[in-house]
Write a protein that holds these residues in place. Sequence first.
Motif, PDB file in Angstrom:
ATOM      1  N   PHE A   1       0.829  -1.205   0.000  1.00 45.86           N
ATOM      2  CA  PHE A   1       0.000   0.000   0.000  1.00 45.86           C
ATOM      3  C   PHE A   1       0.862   1.254   0.000  1.00 45.86           C
ATOM      4  O   PHE A   1       0.568   2.230  -0.701  1.00 45.86           O
TER       5      PHE A   1
ATOM      6  N   LEU B   1       2.202   1.778  -3.463  1.00 44.01           N
ATOM      7  CA  LEU B   1       1.154   2.306  -4.339  1.00 44.01           C
ATOM      8  C   LEU B   1       0.862   3.776  -4.029  1.00 44.01           C
ATOM      9  O   LEU B   1       0.569   4.563  -4.933  1.00 44.01           O
ATOM     10  N   THR B   2       0.948   4.150  -2.753  1.00 47.95           N
ATOM     11  CA  THR B   2       0.781   5.551  -2.359  1.00 47.95           C
ATOM     12  C   THR B   2       1.855   6.419  -2.998  1.00 47.95           C
ATOM     13  O   THR B   2       1.574   7.492  -3.532  1.00 47.95           O
TER      14      THR B   2
ATOM     15  N   SER C   1      -4.115   5.960  -9.211  1.00 44.30           N
ATOM     16  CA  SER C   1      -5.118   6.161  -8.164  1.00 44.30           C
ATOM     17  C   SER C   1      -6.023   4.943  -8.012  1.00 44.30           C
ATOM     18  O   SER C   1      -6.366   4.548  -6.896  1.00 44.30           O
TER      19      SER C   1
ATOM     20  N   HIS D   1      -4.198   2.060  -6.271  1.00 44.39           N
ATOM     21  CA  HIS D   1      -4.121   2.372  -4.851  1.00 44.39           C
ATOM     22  C   HIS D   1      -5.479   2.169  -4.177  1.00 44.39           C
ATOM     23  O   HIS D   1      -5.584   1.498  -3.147  1.00 44.39           O
TER      24      HIS D   1
ATOM     25  N   CYS E   1      -6.604  -1.491  -3.882  1.00 48.34           N
ATOM     26  CA  CYS E   1      -5.918  -2.141  -2.764  1.00 48.34           C
ATOM     27  C   CYS E   1      -6.620  -1.773  -1.453  1.00 48.34           C
ATOM     28  O   CYS E   1      -6.882  -2.636  -0.614  1.00 48.34           O
TER      29      CYS E   1
END
Length: 129
Positions: A17, A20-21, A47, A50, A53
């Motif tokens: 995460f 992905l951020t 986006s 993210h 997830c």
Amino acid sequence: MAPKIAALYGALAGLLFFALTLGVFQARTRARVMIGDGGDRTLLRASRAHANCAEYVPITLLLLALAEMTGAPALLLHAVGIALLVGRAIHAFGIRQEPEPVIFRMIGMGLTLVALTGAILGAAFGAFS
């Protein structure tokens, strides 16, 4: 009993995460868009990877922890955790590509749904045993 297996997969999912951020931050900076996607396809894809997830991981980890706390077998717990992580990583990789190779998204979602189903069953059986 503390859910140590769930904690392991929670920490690993947290790293995914976090990555992905950072991808969203990078896409926002490149596109110079701070809210929404501004019509930028790369930012939209980052986006959505993210957000997707964020949509599936918390409930699956919660169910994984409940399954562990109610005595689900370690093999099931690890299978769920691995399927979740691999599924989310493959999905994120696929969705961020332009053009998108849909096979990655399909495999990623398939593994995620297998993980979610395993966590549901583990928690349910634990609740009734």
